[in-house]
Scaffold this motif. Structure first.
Motif, short mmCIF file in Angstrom:
data_model
loop_
_atom_site.label_atom_id
_atom_site.label_comp_id
_atom_site.label_asym_id
_atom_site.label_seq_id
_atom_site.Cartn_x
_atom_site.Cartn_y
_atom_site.Cartn_z
N TRP A 8 0.86 -1.14 -0.05
CA TRP A 8 0.02 0.02 -0.12
C TRP A 8 1.01 1.21 -0.04
O TRP A 8 0.51 1.91 -0.68
N GLN A 9 1.86 1.18 0.98
CA GLN A 9 2.90 2.41 0.98
C GLN A 9 3.70 2.68 -0.45
O GLN A 9 3.63 3.59 -0.72
N GLN A 10 4.12 1.60 -0.84
CA GLN A 10 4.80 1.48 -2.26
C GLN A 10 4.01 2.05 -3.25
O GLN A 10 4.38 2.84 -4.10
N VAL A 11 2.75 1.63 -3.51
CA VAL A 11 1.92 1.92 -4.62
C VAL A 11 1.31 3.38 -4.26
O VAL A 11 1.42 4.22 -5.11
N MET A 12 0.79 3.68 -3.07
CA MET A 12 0.10 5.06 -2.87
C MET A 12 1.22 6.09 -2.65
O MET A 12 0.65 7.30 -2.19
N LYS A 13 2.39 5.76 -2.55
CA LYS A 13 3.45 6.70 -2.17
C LYS A 13 3.12 7.45 -0.73
O LYS A 13 3.05 8.78 -0.88
N THR A 14 2.98 6.73 0.36
CA THR A 14 2.45 7.16 1.62
C THR A 14 3.27 6.52 2.60
O THR A 14 3.79 5.34 2.45
N THR A 15 3.50 7.15 3.73
CA THR A 15 3.89 6.48 4.75
C THR A 15 2.75 5.89 5.81
O THR A 15 3.26 5.07 6.58
N SER A 16 1.71 5.98 5.43
CA SER A 16 0.51 5.57 6.50
C SER A 16 0.08 4.29 5.87
O SER A 16 0.03 4.10 4.78
N ALA A 17 -0.31 3.40 6.76
CA ALA A 17 -0.97 2.06 6.26
C ALA A 17 -2.41 2.15 6.02
O ALA A 17 -3.10 3.25 6.45
N PRO A 18 -2.82 1.27 5.33
CA PRO A 18 -4.50 1.44 4.97
C PRO A 18 -5.23 1.22 6.11
O PRO A 18 -4.78 0.61 7.07
#
Length: 109
Positions: A30-40
């Motif tokens: 999720w973090q890799q694809v959405m370029k975020t540091t937060s988890a879903p």
């Protein structure tokens, strides 16, 4: 009635998308694809897992539509064996393409 080759193509697509949803349910992907540091969130994770399960089930149903049961099970198992590494390779080379499967997330620049 659906042509067998159309049912098999839909089965392959459904299997691939199902595994992609399973991958997006994992925090790392999720973090890799959405370029975020937060988890879903837990709700998003549960939804993605449910969608992944439905995707694989639909793939099996399309296999049964395309061929007799003994062959359909074999084809479905082969699709599982091909689609899982395909999603892994997509995550390695172009993870941003999986963003199309969960478009509601704002991506940071």
């Amino acid at each position: 009635m659906v042509e067998p080759w159309v049912a098999l193509m839909l089965a392959a697509l459904s299997c691939f998308v199902g595994f992609a949803w399973f991958a997006l349910a994992m925090s790392v992907h999720w973090q890799q694809v959405m370029k975020t540091t937060s988890a879903p969130s837990l709700q998003i994770r549960a939804t993605l897992r449910l969608l992944g399960s439905v995707g694989l089930l639909v793939a099996a149903l399309f296999c049964f539509i395309a061929d007799r049961p003994s062959m359909a099970i074999l084809v479905w198992l082969m699709l599982l064996a091909v689609c899982a590494p395909s999603v892994a390779m997509l995550l390695a080379w172009r993870p941003q393409l999986l963003r199309l499967l969960w478009p509601g997330v704002k991506v940071k620049a």
